[in-house]
Write a protein that holds these residues in place. Structure first.
Motif: not given
Length: 453
Positions: A76-77, A117-118, A121, A124-127, A129-130, A195
């Motif tokens: 989605w980024g 951040m784009s 993303m 994905g949020w977990r993969r 970033f977090t 995170a």
């Protein structure tokens, strides 16, 4: 008649310059292409990894010269990255010229964060970033075990070497204790977990884009600082800013250099002292950051003054005294980390490949616009040129040390940030073209490969 001759001469000079820029960009692209192709030629010497198993190739060389593996993916980024990239190319240079300075600084930091951040993303949020900093090789794995900071510092060097029951994890052992303590302090503030650690790296790392333009302006060239802004934001390097601890190191030392530049104009010792504190803390984050002394020297040469050294050295000494008083001697750590380096995968990474593939990886991070500008960088002694030359010199020394074999797209972020100044010297009418290539490179890398560290 004279006017026509002058015009003809200018056209010839411009034609020669454009030819040199095109040649430099082509050479860089060829180097990158060769670095990607060579691993599949089956040569046992010029290869990313020797003594290998299929699993090791997958883990350490599947995307060589970049660290990661081949995987076409999107997330989605993706639409946000495309939108931010297109917007930056079309309107970035114009906004950089027209905006009031403080608004420009805020926009550069915010845009750098949005672009970074784009791209994250897309994974994905977990993969993306977090969980980046939460693996067993990373700093957060060791944070719960640090219950006594003074005792940790006293015994830090004893746990650097591998094959001990209490050896530090890969990333902790490879860096001075300042890196681990940063995440310990974050945890002590109640901001624990992947995170928050990732957010710290992104916020500090993306601020480096503002720091570099502050530096150029402080050295007396606001016009060039404004030209730098879009290139500092829309760099492929943003892929590795989210998320690696090296982005945090990059931001810390970038502001150290910026404060040093500010001190050359204001003649106020607090700025130079603060610069020394940040640069001094930088070498307790990453041993290689000691090479940032070369861009720092470039700042002083550009400003034609050496007096800020007094405050800067004093600030750096304060940091050194504190770490030493608590039991960590930097040189002991540096000697041991060299031994630890060759206890791991570095032993199987031949310099015959990585000696030049490191540069290819760096070009992937800074984009083709940077080497395209090199012919112009080496023709003048303007502040921006000196800063880029200082960064190039740091990269050359890091490469020749043979302590950076692979992963340089991440490890050399503190130097890469200053190389991103280079495209500003290219003709303004070509900036949108070069920016578009930067954006396309970032999107291609992030969608075709899953980068790792």
């Amino acid at each position: 008649m004279l006017g026509s001759r002058v015009g003809c001469t200018r056209e010839k000079v411009n034609a020669i310059r454009y030819w040199r820029e095109s040649l430099a960009a082509t050479v860089a692209l060829v180097l990158v292409a060769v670095a990607f192709v060579v691993p599949y030629l089956g040569n046992e010497l010029v290869t990313p990894i020797i003594n290998r198993t299929p699993q090791q190739v997958r883990d350490f060389a599947d995307a060589a010269p970049l660290f990661g593996f081949r995987e076409f993916h999107y997330g989605w980024g993706t639409p946000f990255a495309i939108l931010i990239g297109v917007t930056g190319v079309l309107w970035g240079p114009d906004l950089a010229r027209r905006l009031p300075w403080r608004r420009l600084l805020a926009l550069v930091w915010a845009a750098s964060g949005a672009w970074t951040m784009s791209l994250a993303m897309i994974d994905g949020w977990r993969r993306g970033f977090t969980t980046r900093l939460a693996s067993t090789d990373e700093y957060l794995h060791e944070v719960p075990g640090v219950t006594d900071i003074p005792a940790t510092l006293r015994g830090f060097s004893e746990r650097i070497l591998d094959y001990q029951a209490d050896s530090w994890t890969t990333h902790v052992s490879g860096h001075p204790p300042g890196a681990l303590l940063t995440f310990v302090w974050l945890d002590r503030l109640g901001l624990s977990g992947g995170a928050w650690a990732a957010a710290l790296c992104v916020v500090v790392g993306t601020s480096a884009a503002a720091a570099v333009i502050v530096t150029v302006r402080a050295l007396g060239d606001e016009t060039m600082a404004r030209r730098v802004a879009p290139f500092a934001v829309l760099a492929p390097a943003a892929i590795w800013v989210a998320v690696s601890a090296d982005a945090f190191y990059m931001g810390v030392v970038a502001w150290g250099i910026a404060l040093l530049a500010i001190s050359t104009r204001t003649h106020r010792w607090p700025a130079s002292f603060a610069a020394g504190v940040l640069l001094g803390f930088g070498i307790y984050l990453n041993y290689g950051v000691v090479l940032m002394g070369l861009p720092a020297i470039a700042v002083l040469i550009a400003a034609r003054t050496a007096w800020p050294l007094i405050g800067a050295v004093a600030g750096a000494l304060v940091v050194t005294v504190i770490f030493t008083a608590y039991g960590f001697w930097w040189f002991d750590g540096y000697e041991l980390v060299q031994e630890r380096y060759y206890q791991g995968i570095a032993l199987d990474r031949p310099f015959e490949y990585w000696g030049w593939a490191n540069i290819a990886a760096l070009f992937c991070a800074v984009g083709v616009a940077v080497p395209a500008a090199f012919p112009r960088i080496f023709t003048r002694a303007a502040p921006i040129n000196l800063l880029v030359i200082g960064a190039i010199a740091a990269v050359v020394m890091a490469d020749l040390s043979q302590l950076s074999k692979a992963e340089t797209e991440r490890i050399w972020l503190p130097f890469a940030m200053w190389m991103l100044l280079a495209p500003a010297v290219l003709p303004q009418r070509t900036h949108k073209f070069w920016l578009s290539l930067q954006v396309l490179a970032a999107l291609a890398i992030n969608h075709l490969l899953f980068t790792n560290w």
